[in-house]
Structures are given as structure tokens and as C-alpha cells.
Enzyme design. Structure first.
Site, short mmCIF file in Angstrom:
data_model
loop_
_atom_site.label_atom_id
_atom_site.label_comp_id
_atom_site.label_asym_id
_atom_site.label_seq_id
_atom_site.Cartn_x
_atom_site.Cartn_y
_atom_site.Cartn_z
N HIS A 1 -9.84 -1.46 6.63
CA HIS A 1 -9.08 -0.56 5.77
C HIS A 1 -8.40 0.55 6.57
CE1 HIS A 1 -12.28 -1.62 2.47
NE2 HIS A 1 -11.46 -2.63 2.69
N PRO A 2 -7.67 0.25 7.63
CA PRO A 2 -7.05 1.31 8.43
C PRO A 2 -5.92 1.99 7.65
CG PRO A 2 -6.24 -0.82 9.16
CD PRO A 2 -7.34 -1.10 8.16
#
Length: 554
Positions: free
Chosen positions: A470-471
């Protein structure tokens, strides 16, 4: 010359939504630049095959972090979609909006107009929510949008055992964590429709490409072309040929939280000293470009199962062949679900206002790369904290556009991270110890019964923690007086005209859960800003907040 009114770099979660909305009235020409190829094939379209595309160079950019200093020098994978639909074509298809308080925090941090009351109408506009008879409230959920949101059948008894065990452990239950009440355990939602992955390529881009005013070019974007402080196009490479695609009105970066800041820096927009190191002419000194990098980490808490009811019984050539054949011919069966069908969002301790821990439950003990942790039947909870204070950065390794950037997440750099992860492990164990699991519970596979003390847990965390992929946050949205802000609340890049960023990189802070849904919402909302339309009317729905959150008990 190739030109269009709007040029969008990236056909991912936000980019596909943008392309569809900017082209829908037929008044504007839109061009999407995408380096990746087709999403046709079972590895992407079969939901149960989710572990394959994110481990295939054909579909994934292959990013890795630098050795992480607080994880013993481990390098963690950072899959990003290199295919139409972007990461929505290789992700786990889990649909989580985030908590209402996430967006109110965005607004408090300078993202004016992005409070939950502002973004809820866009979540509703993009959804076609199929409740299947499961709870929910039409005041909170959308119908008729392009993105189908469904729930798995939850036929395996372990899914309900997880929810029941959560209640026995004293946690809340919720019928719809994407509605009024996120806190609790209950069914998980997925972007799957009629047995197929419902990526933004399927939901938005492919239908929109039938329009005469929308086109897609497969190419490698090298940099933004800026003249007199104004973005006028994108320099691209097609095979060995380098050319410029011109934008009559705007260039919009939707290239991911990794590639969007990289393209800005290659184009002279970013921290001046860093750009100067690589001999790049400085167009706009924006120190926040590439900074504020955030992600979610998670652990797999795995338990042996005493009954032969887990997905392990299908984990052989015959089982996979039968499931694949049923999916191929009928789009039904095990292949038609991502198998994440129960979830949980809980508060780690009294005094926390809204959930800060997320669970994905899976009736199988396996890793994202498809490797089973142990021979035999088992089940697991993916668990991790939602609001880590750790921040990393994206930097250039060189001024060569084809070189991958330098990625350092700086995971687990705060003592709070270690405290939170110990709580995650102990709370997962508390749930698995409840009576609802008595008919199924065998020995603990991972971390293992012998791992109990803080030091032992920290060692396990350091060795086994993984990215949840989930960058976000690397082109932060904020007000002009915020030196770390890269874009304003209409997603316009500070210091350069006719240039916007619209993807997960603009998040001021990571949202509470998987980030695909908020990324699509960003594309939806940004389209109205680009077209100069008034925003959708605010929906002042009040989320459920646990009335006991200030007490000494859960």
C-alpha cells in the site's frame, strides 16, 4: 505530431477513472500513456490466481526497497502494476474505503475539500454495490457506478468462526465496514464481478476506449516537457524512438506513488539539492517530492487446522486443475473469489478513537508468493497496524529515465511501530484462542508457541514482517504554505502550470485499510477539478465511533 487536450500518464486505479470521466461527454480528447500490456488471461482475470501477476515481470515493475535499516537489512518487494489497470490488475481485489476520520484528517492537514463529507459522494458515484442481502445502507453505499463491489460466498465455516471468535473476545461486529461502522469483524468486500477481477481496466478504461475521443498509447514515459513554467507534453519512448506527446490543456500523472515522483524529479520538479546531484535542471524546488512515503506492514499469524476443511485440500495439481477448469468454463467455484471473505478492523487499546488494526482472514496457511508455510491444513490472519509514524522516501538513482528509483520505506523506525505489532500478534492470538475455534484449532504454526516475550516477538517481526503493498504519500496534497506539499487541493503541482498528480501519491496520510478504493476515488474527484465542475454535494453522514473509546475497556 501526437497531441490531445489531456494526456494522462498511467492507466491504473486513478488513471483509468480519470480517462473515463474526462472523455465521457465527448468534448475533450484524452490520451492515456501506458507502458504495460494487455490484462487478458487467467493469471489476472481469475480472482483466486492473485498471487501470480504480482510475481510476474510481465505485469509488475519489479520494485524493491533498499536494505531496510530497521529490518536487519532485508529488501522488501514493492509490486506495482505494469499492465492496463495498473495495480488494480495485480492486487488482492480487497475493497476498503478507509475510515471517515482518515479523510477528516486529510482536510485538517491542508487537503481542503477532501473531508469525508466531500469524498463520500465520489465513493458512491463509483460503486455498484451488490449487497447480496447482507446489511448495508443506501445512504452510505452507491448503486449504478462502474465499479462492482461484491462479497464472497463465505461457505467455509472458518470464515464465520473468525467473526464469532472476535465477538467472544469482546470486539465489535459490523455488517458493512465500508458503511457507517468500520469497527468490528464481518464480511470482507472484493472487486470481483461474475467471477472475474473487476479492475479499473474492466470497469472504466475498456468501455471508455470505445469512444472516438479517447486513445491509449503503449510507451515508456521519460519526463514531462515543460516550457516557460507550463507543462506542454510528455517525452516518450516507443521502441527505440523518442518523441513528444503534446497536451493542449493539461498533463496528469497517475503513474503510481513510485513512478509519479520519479517523473517529477526527472523533469526538474523536486528537492533542488537532490536534482543537482544528478545534473537535472531545476524547474521547481519542491522538497516534498518523493518524501512522506508510507505503507502498511503485516504479519501472517498461522494456526494448524484439525479438520480437513481448508483450501489446502485443493493445493495440488488435480485440485488446481479442477478449480481452474470450473472457473474457465463457468466463472464459478474457488477460482471466482480472492478467498479473503472475512475481515476485521479493531482498536488496539482503550483510548484509540477509531480502528488502528486490520485483519484479513484466510482459510489457508500460505504466503502472497504462493508458498505454503507448512504441509497440511491451516488458517491465518494477516494483521498489521494502520497508522505507522514511520516515513520513507523515493529518490533517483540517476538521471536515466529507465533506471529504477531508490526506495527506502524506513519501516519500523519508531518504537511505537514495535509496540503496535506486538499488540497485533497478541490480539490475533486472543481471537484464535476463543471457543469458536475449538473445533478447528491445532498448534500455532507461526510465530509458534515458544515466541512469547517482547524480545522474541520483536525478532519474529524483524524477520517475517511483509509489505501489504500500500505505498502512498510521495506527492503530498496540502496548502501552499506547507513546504512538504507537492500538489494543491485540486491536485495541481505547485510551481508548474497545467500539471497535476492524481493517484495514491497525493495522500497526506495513509488510509485505514487497502488503498485501491481511495485511489480510484482520487481519480473520480480529480476529474471534476480538471473539468472545472462544481464538486458533488457534500454528504454529512456521521460515522459510528465507539462510545467506549475513552474508557478503560474495549
Amino acid at each position: 505530431m501526437i497531441e490531445a487536450d489531456f494526456v494522462i500518464v498511467g492507466s491504473g486505479s486513478a488513471g483509468s477513472a480519470l480517462a473515463a470521466r474526462l472523455s465521457e461527454d465527448g468534448r475533450h480528447s484524452v490520451l492515456v500513456l501506458e507502458y504495460g500490456g494487455s490484462d487478458i488471461g487467467p493469471f489476472i482475470q481469475m480472482p483466486a490466481a492473485l498471487s501470480y501477476p504480482m510475481n510476474m515481470s510481465r505485469y509488475d515493475w519489479g520494485f524493491q526497497s533498499e536494505p531496510e535499516p530497521h529490518l536487519g537489512g532485508r529488501r522488501l518487494a514493492c509490486p506495482r502494476g505494469k499492465v492496463i489497470g495498473g495495480s488494480s490488475s495485480i492486487n488482492g481485489m480487497v475493497y476498503v474505503r478507509g475510515h471517515a476520520c482518515d479523510y477528516d484528517h486529510w482536510a485538517d492537514e491542508g487537503a481542503d475539500g477532501w473531508a469525508y463529507a466531500d469524498v463520500l459522494p465520489y465513493f458512491k458515484r463509483m460503486e455498484d454495490w451488490c449487497d447480496g442481502g447482507h446489511g448495508g445502507d443506501p445512504d452510505w453505499r452507491g448503486k449504478g457506478g462502474p465499479l462492482h463491489v461484491t462479497r464472497g460466498p463465505r461457505e467455509n465455516p472458518l470464515y464465520q468462526a473468525f467473526v464469532d471468535a472476535g465477538a467472544e473476545a469482546g470486539f465489535e461486529l459490523t455488517d458493512d465496514y465500508n458503511g457507517e461502522k468500520q469497527e468490528g469483524l464481518g464480511p470482507m468486500e472484493q472487486t470481483v464481478w461474475r467471477g472475474r477481477r473487476w479492475s479499473t481496466a474492466n470497469a472504466y478504461l475498456k468501455p471508455a476506449l470505445k469512444r472516438a475521443n479517447l486513445d491509449l498509447i503503449r510507451c515508456f514515459a521519460r519526463r514531462i516537457v515543460i516550457e516557460d513554467g507550463r507543462a506542454v507534453g510528455v517525452e516518450i519512448r516507443r521502441g527505440r524512438r523518442i518523441q513528444t506527446v503534446r497536451a493542449r490543456r493539461e498533463v496528469i500523472l497517475s503513474a503510481s506513488s513510485i513512478n509519479s515522483p520519479k517523473l517529477l524529479m526527472l523533469s526538474g520538479i523536486g528537492p533542488a539539492a537532490h536534482l543537482a546531484e544528478h545534473g537535472i535542471e531545476i524547474i521547481a524546488d519542491r522538497p516534498g517530492v518523493g518524501r512522506n512515503l508510507q505503507d502498511h506492514l503485516e504479519l501472517y499469524i498461522q494456526q494448524a487446522c484439525t479438520q480437513p476443511i481448508t483450501l489446502y485440500k485443493h493445493w495440488n495439481l488435480l485440485g488446481k486443475a479442477l478449480a481452474g477448469a470450473e472457473w474457465l468454463f463457468f466463472k464459478t467455484g474457488l477460482g471466482a473469489s480472492n478467498q479473503f471473505e472475512s475481515a476485521g478492523f479493531i482498536r488496539s487499546r482503550p483510548g484509540v478513537q477509531y480502528p488502528d488494526i486490520q485483519f484479513h482472514f484466510l482459510p489457508f496457511a500460505v504466503r502472497y508468493d504462493g508458498k505454503a508455510a507448512a504441509e497440511g491444513h491451516g488458517f491465518q490472519a494477516h494483521v498489521g497496524p494502520m497508522r505507522s509514524p514511520s516515513r520513507g522516501a523515493i529518490e533517483l538513482k540517476s538521471a536515466v529515465p529507465e533506471d529504477k528509483p531508490r526506495i527506502v520505506f524506513n519501516y519500523m523506525s519508531h518504537e511505537e511501530d514495535w509496540i503496535d505489532f506486538r499488540r497485533c500478534i497478541r490480539l490475533a492470538r486472543q481471537i484464535f484462542a476463543q471457543a469458536a475455534f475449538d473445533p478447528y484449532r491445532g498448534k500455532e504454526i507461526q510465530p509458534g508457541d515458544a515466541v512469547r516475550s517482547d524480545d522474541e516477538l520483536d525478532g519474529f517481526i524483524r524477520e517475517h514482517v511483509e509489505s501489504a503493498y500500500h505505498p502512498c504519500g510521495t506527492c503530498k496534497m496540502g496548502r501552499a504554505d506547507d513546504p512538504e506539499a507537492v500538489v494543491d487541493p485540486e491536485c495541481r503541482v505547485y510551481g508548474v502550470d497545467n500539471l497535476r498528480v492524481a493517484d495514491s501519491s497525493i495522500f497526506p496520510r495513509i488510509t485505514n485499510g487497502n488503498i485501491n478504493a481511495p485511489s480510484i476515488m482520487v481519480g473520480e474527484k480529480t476529474a471534476d477539478h480538471v473539468l472545472g465542475r462544481p464538486p458533488l454535494p457534500r454528504v454529512n453522514a456521521k460515522p459510528w465511533i465507539n462510545p467506549r473509546w475513552r474508557s478503560s475497556q474495549f
